[in-house]
Enzyme design. Structure first.
Site, PDB file in Angstrom:
ATOM      1  CB  CYS A 151      -8.805  -0.114   9.576  1.00 14.45           C
ATOM      2  SG  CYS A 151      -7.832   1.359   9.400  1.00 14.45           S
ATOM      3  CG  ASN A 184     -10.840   0.228   3.616  1.00 10.11           C
ATOM      4  OD1 ASN A 184      -9.965  -0.244   4.329  1.00 10.11           O
ATOM      5  ND2 ASN A 184     -11.022   1.527   3.478  1.00 10.11           N
ATOM      6  CG  ASN A 226      -0.147  -5.021   6.573  1.00  5.62           C
ATOM      7  OD1 ASN A 226       0.786  -4.510   5.968  1.00  5.62           O
ATOM      8  ND2 ASN A 226      -0.518  -6.274   6.408  1.00  5.62           N
ATOM      9  CB  SER A 247      -0.932  -0.009   1.221  1.00  2.00           C
ATOM     10  OG  SER A 247      -2.067  -0.768   0.953  1.00  2.00           O
ATOM     11  CG  HIS A 250      -3.267  -5.375  -1.739  1.00  2.00           C
ATOM     12  ND1 HIS A 250      -2.839  -4.125  -2.100  1.00  2.00           N
ATOM     13  CD2 HIS A 250      -3.590  -5.277  -0.433  1.00  2.00           C
ATOM     14  CE1 HIS A 250      -2.887  -3.313  -1.062  1.00  2.00           C
ATOM     15  NE2 HIS A 250      -3.356  -3.986  -0.041  1.00  2.00           N
ATOM     16  CG  HIS A 282      -8.590   4.995   3.965  1.00  2.00           C
ATOM     17  ND1 HIS A 282      -8.151   3.744   4.345  1.00  2.00           N
ATOM     18  CD2 HIS A 282      -8.905   4.890   2.645  1.00  2.00           C
ATOM     19  CE1 HIS A 282      -8.198   2.921   3.307  1.00  2.00           C
ATOM     20  NE2 HIS A 282      -8.647   3.603   2.258  1.00  2.00           N
ATOM     21  CD  GLU A 341      -9.529   2.946  -1.151  1.00  2.00           C
ATOM     22  OE1 GLU A 341      -9.118   2.340  -0.152  1.00  2.00           O
ATOM     23  OE2 GLU A 341      -9.220   2.623  -2.325  1.00  2.00           O
ATOM     24  CB  SER A 358       1.388  -0.887   4.186  1.00  3.46           C
ATOM     25  OG  SER A 358       1.745  -1.525   2.990  1.00  3.46           O
TER      26      SER A 358
HETATM   27  O1  SUG Z   1      -5.680  -0.343   2.350  1.00  2.73           O
HETATM   28  N1  SUG Z   1      -3.306  -1.977   4.351  1.00  2.73           N
HETATM   29  C1  SUG Z   1      -4.620  -1.401   4.211  1.00  2.73           C
HETATM   30  C2  SUG Z   1      -5.049  -0.734   5.500  1.00  2.73           C
HETATM   31  C3  SUG Z   1      -6.486  -0.312   5.432  1.00  2.73           C
HETATM   32  C4  SUG Z   1      -6.870   0.579   6.571  1.00  2.73           C
HETATM   33  N2  SUG Z   1      -8.226   0.915   6.501  1.00  2.73           N
HETATM   34  C5  SUG Z   1      -8.766   2.096   6.906  1.00  2.73           C
HETATM   35  N3  SUG Z   1      -8.005   3.148   7.148  1.00  2.73           N
HETATM   36  N4  SUG Z   1     -10.024   2.170   6.970  1.00  2.73           N
HETATM   37  C6  SUG Z   1      -4.664  -0.395   3.049  1.00  2.73           C
HETATM   38  O2  SUG Z   1      -3.688   0.334   2.871  1.00  2.73           O
HETATM   39  C7  SUG Z   1      -1.426  -3.342   3.621  1.00  2.73           C
HETATM   40  C8  SUG Z   1      -1.199  -4.703   3.013  1.00  2.73           C
HETATM   41  C9  SUG Z   1       0.236  -5.064   2.883  1.00  2.73           C
HETATM   42  O3  SUG Z   1       1.072  -4.192   2.694  1.00  2.73           O
HETATM   43  O4  SUG Z   1       0.544  -6.291   2.969  1.00  2.73           O
HETATM   44  C10 SUG Z   1      -2.841  -2.829   3.450  1.00  2.73           C
HETATM   45  O5  SUG Z   1      -3.504  -3.197   2.496  1.00  2.73           O
END
Ligand code: SUG
Length: 445
Positions: A371, A110, A365, A22, A137, A250, A174, A28
């Site tokens: 989230c 999300n 992450n 991400s 992803h 976000h 999102e 992440s």
């Molecule tokens: O979309 N992380 C997610 C975290 C989502 C957080 N959600 C909210 N803020 N509502 C994203 O960035 C990381 C996956 C990785 O790097 O393996 C990831 O997808």
């Protein structure tokens, strides 16, 4: 009509790993390729669900998704048996294999945007699965998200589940991470606030320069239309592009609302005064008065907000008329944030309690308490009409802990994604889970 808010937390899937997928999400990127502990991640999430259910808050779960996504891998030319596909993808495209294996559906904020029946023209609760098209992803999550939501909210007299918006940059969506309801109470009509990062068809509008803005204004407007929201009760606010460039990918990383409270950082919005003014006027129309709790940069910097996830908290209404703030443990470990929170709780304002959880596996992450959950305000009749097998109870908690203990690994290294046994383990776990939850057609396998 009386309604109760249910938080649908994402049950962390058995392939939880750190793949650095991400761009724009600081955590992440920082933890790329470190070893994860899927078992601990799932248990941390379940502990949060259990504790909040025990406190009397409406608590349910959304199931993990089937991984790896063989359909994705086959669609880009990997052929042969499942084991062949995995071996070739591991050799030729390890990052795409990680995408196919991501447990990112755990972040159910999300999964969709939700408008309760009090807000919609046809008096049904509306869900639009989020296309999450900014990241490979996450871009295929919406198919199973819509399927899971339809399995749980199957009664079409009460619920409408819309497919994701077209997966093109103009409609980057999102879900609830950029959406907040502000209202007198959960059952009455609310002002729905959509926060977007950029506008596709206005070249003069400001936008971040370094990191992507994942949500567009056009997507937010489309969701509002699909849900039959009234124009007077719908507000669109632009996120501050400068904070997106500091890792606020976000809006729920910099603001959270509940009831008439908006808890936000002074740099959250492109036009703070204008945004609050618009909200105040719209809220007057639903007989609610905005309680804006503003956190100044002088007290908590954007960097501290991003590191601690202070705003990625849940604001939960309590029977005493006050609210609890559900925060990650990292907030207690950050000196500025911890000091701010002490003052906040002592101030006599709406938030009178802090509830903290160790969610470190998800946090690494970039996924905090907010989230991990999708909010759905339901009347008693709607709550009775949804599938009951996903509602968190003490019995379900214990069943799921045993299920996790049986099926999950306690360590996943990036190289483990090439192990064909992992795919079989995930599949077996999910077959077992659909039986536990009483949803035999949950998965398409
Ligand atoms: O979309 N992380 C997610 C975290 C989502 C957080 N959600 C909210 N803020 N509502 C994203 O960035 C990381 C996956 C990785 O790097 O393996 C990831 O997808």
């Amino acid at each position: 009509m009386r309604a109760r808010e249910f938080n649908f937390d994402g049950l962390v899937g058995p392939s939880h790993n750190y793949a650095g997928l991400s761009f724009g999400n600081v955590a992440s990127f920082s933890n790329v390729k470190s070893a994860s502990n899927p078992k601990l991640a799932a248990l941390q999430g379940l502990a949060k669900m259990r504790a909040l259910a025990a406190r009397g808050f409406g608590q349910a779960l959304l199931p993990p998704q089937d991984r790896p996504n063989f359909r994705l891998l086959r669609s880009i030319g990997f052929t042969g048996s499942d084991a062949d596909v995995l071996a070739k993808a591991a050799r030729e495209a390890p990052v795409i294999l990680a995408c196919a294996y991501s447990a990112s559906p755990m972040w159910t904020a999300n999964a969709a945007t939700v408008s309760p029946s009090a807000d919609s023209a046809d008096g049904r609760t509306h869900f639009t699965a989020a296309n999450l098209n900014n990241k490979l992803h996450r871009a295929f999550e919406h198919e199973q998200s819509a399927r899971s939501l339809r399995a749980i909210f199957h009664d079409i007299d009460h619920f409408a589940v819309h497919e994701a918006l077209p997966g093109t940059p103009a409609f980057g969506d999102e879900g609830a991470a950029n959406h907040t309801r502000l209202c007198k109470d959960h059952g009455s009509a609310a002002v729905e606030m959509f926060v977007y990062g950029r506008t596709e068809f206005d070249a003069s509008a400001s936008a971040p320069r370094k990191y992507p803005a994942r949500q567009t204004l056009e997507a937010s407007q489309a969701v509002a239309r699909l849900h039959g929201l009234s124009a007077e009760r719908t507000v669109y606010i632009q996120q501050n592009p400068d904070v997106i460039d500091q890792g606020v990918f976000h809006n729920d990383v910099i603001a959270v609302g509940n009831g008439n409270v908006l808890f936000y950082h002074d740099q959250a919005f492109a036009d703070e005064a204008g945004s609050l003014d618009t909200l105040r006027r719209a809220m007057a129309g639903v007989g609610a008065e905005l309680n804006a709790i503003r956190v100044d940069t002088g007290a908590v910097s954007v960097a501290d907000a991003v590191a601690s996830y202070l705003f990625n908290s849940q604001l939960l209404s309590k029977d005493n008329g006050k609210m609890a703030l559900v925060i990650p443990q990292e907030c207690e470990e950050n000196a500025a944030v911890a000091a701010y929170l002490q003052g906040l709780v002592a101030s006599g304002n709406a938030i009178d309690e802090l509830i903290h959880f160790d969610l470190r596996q998800s946090m690494r992450n970039g996924g905090g308490p907010a989230c991990l959950r999708l909010r759905v305000a339901l009347t008693d009749a709607e709550a009775a009409a949804m599938h009951q097998g996903v509602v968190m109870t003490e019995a379900l908690y214990h069943t799921l802990v045993a299920w996790v203990e049986k099926h999950y690994r306690d360590r996943l290294d990036p190289s483990d994604l090439a192990d064909p046994a992992l795919a079989i383990e995930v599949h077996t776990a999910l077959e077992d889970l659909s039986r536990i939850l009483g949803l035999p057609n949950l998965y398409d396998f």
